[in-house]
Design a protein around this motif. Structure first.
Motif, short mmCIF file in Angstrom:
data_model
loop_
_atom_site.label_atom_id
_atom_site.label_comp_id
_atom_site.label_asym_id
_atom_site.label_seq_id
_atom_site.Cartn_x
_atom_site.Cartn_y
_atom_site.Cartn_z
N VAL A 16 0.85 -1.19 0.00
CA VAL A 16 0.00 0.00 0.00
C VAL A 16 0.89 1.24 0.00
O VAL A 16 2.04 1.19 0.43
N MET A 17 0.34 2.34 -0.50
CA MET A 17 0.98 3.65 -0.40
C MET A 17 -0.09 4.61 0.08
O MET A 17 -1.24 4.53 -0.35
N VAL A 18 0.31 5.52 0.97
CA VAL A 18 -0.63 6.49 1.53
C VAL A 18 -0.21 7.89 1.11
O VAL A 18 0.96 8.26 1.22
N ILE A 19 -1.19 8.68 0.67
CA ILE A 19 -0.99 10.09 0.36
C ILE A 19 -1.65 10.86 1.50
O ILE A 19 -2.86 11.11 1.48
N PRO A 20 -0.87 11.22 2.55
CA PRO A 20 -1.43 11.87 3.72
C PRO A 20 -1.49 13.39 3.52
O PRO A 20 -0.48 14.04 3.27
N MET A 21 -2.70 13.94 3.67
CA MET A 21 -2.93 15.36 3.44
C MET A 21 -3.31 16.04 4.76
O MET A 21 -4.31 15.70 5.38
N LEU A 22 -2.48 17.01 5.16
CA LEU A 22 -2.77 17.79 6.35
C LEU A 22 -3.88 18.79 6.04
O LEU A 22 -4.12 19.15 4.88
N VAL A 77 12.64 13.68 -7.19
CA VAL A 77 11.80 12.53 -6.81
C VAL A 77 11.76 11.60 -8.02
O VAL A 77 11.31 12.00 -9.10
N THR A 78 12.23 10.37 -7.82
CA THR A 78 12.22 9.39 -8.91
C THR A 78 11.53 8.09 -8.53
O THR A 78 11.41 7.19 -9.38
N ASP A 79 11.07 7.96 -7.30
CA ASP A 79 10.37 6.75 -6.85
C ASP A 79 9.08 6.61 -7.64
O ASP A 79 8.24 7.52 -7.66
N ALA A 80 8.90 5.46 -8.30
CA ALA A 80 7.76 5.26 -9.20
C ALA A 80 6.43 5.40 -8.49
O ALA A 80 5.51 6.05 -9.00
N LYS A 81 6.27 4.81 -7.31
CA LYS A 81 4.99 4.88 -6.63
C LYS A 81 4.66 6.31 -6.22
O LYS A 81 3.51 6.74 -6.32
N THR A 82 5.67 7.06 -5.81
CA THR A 82 5.44 8.45 -5.42
C THR A 82 5.08 9.29 -6.64
O THR A 82 4.18 10.15 -6.57
N LEU A 83 5.72 9.03 -7.78
CA LEU A 83 5.37 9.76 -9.00
C LEU A 83 3.93 9.46 -9.42
O LEU A 83 3.20 10.36 -9.85
N VAL A 84 3.49 8.22 -9.29
CA VAL A 84 2.09 7.89 -9.58
C VAL A 84 1.18 8.61 -8.58
O VAL A 84 0.13 9.12 -8.95
N GLY A 85 1.61 8.65 -7.32
CA GLY A 85 0.85 9.38 -6.31
C GLY A 85 0.70 10.84 -6.66
O GLY A 85 -0.35 11.44 -6.44
#
Length: 192
Positions: free
Chosen positions: A51-57, A166-174
């Motif tokens: 899983v990957m989480v996009i946490p928004m304050l 930033v080059t991490d694939a999951k983060t780029l998709v995020g």
């Protein structure tokens, strides 16, 4: 497109051989028959998913991590993420990873979608979750886990993605998901 819509492209598995079963990796080699009828081999990693989480304050900033990744020899900027435990519910995993790695808990969650980061050599999938209504707490990192938690604006993260920081694939998709959600182009179904 529906699954099964392209049977003329499907390879048929004849046999499987285990090449490696380590603490983290499980690698196999399969003999297959190609759509043409010719034989071939496929080697790949079997992965339980993540899983990957996009946490928004509440103020619009995002919670991110900086973590050294040994295979690429770099400290990477990433959204919080982690591997599913056997039989673990995916939302439960997202909640666990967010709290363990960042200390935050979330009041609301929304499932965004799924990505397959390395389809040529792994069965890995990553579920993308958004989290909001964050409350700070204490982290519970694994014994071998070392990372820094920080915040950034979506604009900063977008700039880092564009300039190659930033080059991490999951983060780029995020980032793609985040852009579309913030622009109102993609809707999320929030739940407690």
């Amino acid at each position: 497109m529906a699954d099964g819509a392209d049977p003329h492209l499907v390879e048929k598995t004849l046999s499987r051989e285990e090449l490696l079963r380590g603490n983290f990796l499980h690698v196999v080699r399969e003999r297959v028959v190609l759509p043409s009828g010719a034989p071939a081999t496929r080697e790949f990693v079997i992965h339980p998913g993540a899983v990957m989480v996009i946490p928004m304050l509440d103020d619009g900033r995002l919670v991110l991590e900086r973590q050294y990744r040994h295979p690429v020899g770099r400290v990477m900027v990433e959204f919080p993420a982690g591997k599913l435990d056997a039989g673990e519910d995916r939302l439960a995993c997202a909640r666990r990873e967010l709290q363990e790695e960042t200390g935050y808990t979330a009041r609301e969650w929304a499932f965004a979608g799924q990505l397959h980061p390395v389809i040529s050599y792994s069965t890995e999938f990553i579920d993308v979750w958004f989290a909001r209504g964050l409350a700070a707490g204490e982290r519970r990192l694994d014994e071998e886990e070392f990372l820094d938690v920080f915040t950034a604006t979506p604009q900063q993260l977008l700039a880092w993605s564009r300039d190659g920081s930033v080059t991490d694939a999951k983060t780029l998709v995020g980032v793609l998901w985040l852009q579309n959600v913030l622009a109102g182009a993609w809707q999320l179904d929030w739940r407690p």
